[in-house]
Each structure stands twice: as C-alpha cells, then as structure tokens.
Motif scaffolding. Structure first.
Motif: not given
Length: 286
Positions: A165-172, A240-244, A277-278
C-alpha cells in the motif's frame, strides 16, 4: 448434460475480455461519491475512477448488490434448461456480498431451487478472479459441479497474495488503522505490506520504510511461502501505478521461475479501500 454457468462480482477484477471469452457473468457492486452512485466496472471503469478519486471532494463509499439484483441474474441463467450456477464472491469477512448472493439463491422457487452453489472465495480482487477463471475453464471442459468446487479449494490452498500500500490514508478512512498511525506512517515513509488470512481478513504482514525495501521484503515472504515450487501464474495488480507494478513484476521474475505473467488493474471498489498507488502480487502454484 448439465450446463454450468459461473457468476462472480466486480471485486474479482477480471478483465472484461476474459469474462466475455469464458462466459462469466459479473454482478457489479456500487460505488458512491457523495450523491453520485456508479456501478463498479460498468458505469465507472478503473481509469475514470482514479481520475475522479483525485478530483472529487468526497471520499468514495461502496455497497453490495441487492438480493433482487442477484436473483434476477440467477433466474435469467437458470431459464436455460439443465443449467446449474456456481457463484463465487468477495470474502464474507470483508463484505455482505456473498451473504446477499446466498439469500438470493434461497429465494429461487420451483425447478430453479437448489441449482445455485454460492462460494465464499475467502479472498479479494484477483484472489477471487483466479478461482472464477479456473471454474469457468473447468465448466468449459465439461467438469462437474463437484469437480469444479474441489479445484477451487485446491487453488485457494496454494495461493499467495501480497499488497504493498502506497499510503495509509485510505486504510485509515476505511477503519483499518487509526488516524495517528496513518499520519506517522506517511511522515516516516512507512510502506505497509498486507495479505489476507485464510478467511479473507486483511492482515498486516510487515511495515517497511521505503518502496525498495518493501519489494525486497515481499520477495522474502514469497520465498518462505513457495519453497522450491515454481510459480504457475503470477498476476500483478496495481491501482493507477503501472511503473510500480512493473518494478514488482521484474523483481519476482528475476527471483523465481514463473510460467505465466499477467497485469490486472485494481477496480474501483478494491481501489477505494486500498488507495491509489497500491501494487499487489497474486501468486498461484497449481
């Protein structure tokens, strides 16, 4: 001869071309931005969802199909003679979708009663998708309901899933972590590595500082899971993270023997909970 039809829901994240090729019926969940409501993967596709997620002032919420919606799909499929349905859905610990499907199946009457077999995938995204595709392939090959259900169980027991997970915001916002943890994680560049337990519950496997270290940790976890077994199917998913996703794919194929690799985009419902970003690896060995 019995004709077996396969049903799933939109959280399986199966590309439309695969669903169409295998004759898989998809029942969409709903996603809401304020007063606006969309049908997952029908009236709101992944690419539009992530653009809307960035632009909208509303945090997206999700909801299940109604029993009546499931019932209509089942009745249409069962109107064909000598048909049975295997209906595979998002883990019941994550959503009421599977329970709603089971309720709809119990509402069938007459010669349609008892001809729908509802399965709890105990998984999410392509953890469901892998089971659904295998079931559809088995149905096409002429396997019986029992044979398909046994195949589903075997795949489920030999499947590994890791989300980065790229950010914890959505989990929060979804209630998975506290606000303080989310803020601290963002400040420290902490990347949570998540998986699903045997029931489908989201669990935190590790928290690593930095993306590169997180990828390396996923490789360690997969090595512990797989031992010396080769990877039969590798599905790399991204929000939405093709590069990752490409970085994760390259790391896995360099480390392990991989027979088949495919890319998957996490759909609106899964993306709303995991966040943009996930990236994720769905790894099957049978």
């Amino acid at each position: 001869m019995t004709h077996i039809r396969i049903v799933t829901d939109s959280t399986a994240d199966i590309p439309s071309e695969i669903r169409e090729a295998l004759g898989i019926t998809m029942v969409p969940l709903k996603i809401n931005f304020g007063e606006e409501q969309f049908l997952d993967a029908v009236t709101l596709k992944s690419e539009d969802f992530y653009a809307k997620l960035t632009a909208s002032a509303h945090f997206p919420t999700t909801s299940t199909p109604s029993p009546g919606e499931f019932l209509a799909f089942y009745q249409e499929l069962l109107s064909e003679p000598d048909t049975e349905v295997i209906s595979i859905h998002l883990a019941s610990v994550l959503s009421g979708t599977q329970r709603t499907a089971a309720l709809a199946a119990s509402m069938l009457e007459g010669d349609q009663a008892g001809r729908v077999h509802v399965v709890d995938s105990c998984s999410a995204s392509y953890g469901i998708g892998a089971l659904v595709v295998a079931a559809a392939e088995g149905a096409r090959e002429g396997q019986s309901v029992d044979e398909i259900l046994k195949r589903i169980e075997m795949i489920r027991e030999h499947y590994a899933i890791y989300f980065l997970v790229d950010t914890l915001e959505f989990l929060q916002k979804g209630g998975r972590v506290g606000k303080a943890s989310a803020l601290l994680g963002s400040l420290l560049n902490i990347k949570p590595i998540l998986s699903l337990d045997r029931t489908g519950e989201v669990m935190s496997v590790d928290k690593v500082r930095g993306h590169k270290k997180a990828i390396a940790r996923i490789l360690e976890l997969l090595a512990a899971d797989l031992g010396d077994k080769p990877i039969r199917t590798l599905h790399i998913a991204h929000a939405n993270n093709v590069e990752g996703a490409e970085v994760l794919r390259e790391a896995i194929v360099q480390r392990f023997a991989v027979a088949q690799v495919n890319y998957i985009t996490l759909g609106p419902v899964i993306g709303a909970h995991a966040g943009p970003g996930t990236i994720a690896a769905f790894v099957g060995t049978v």
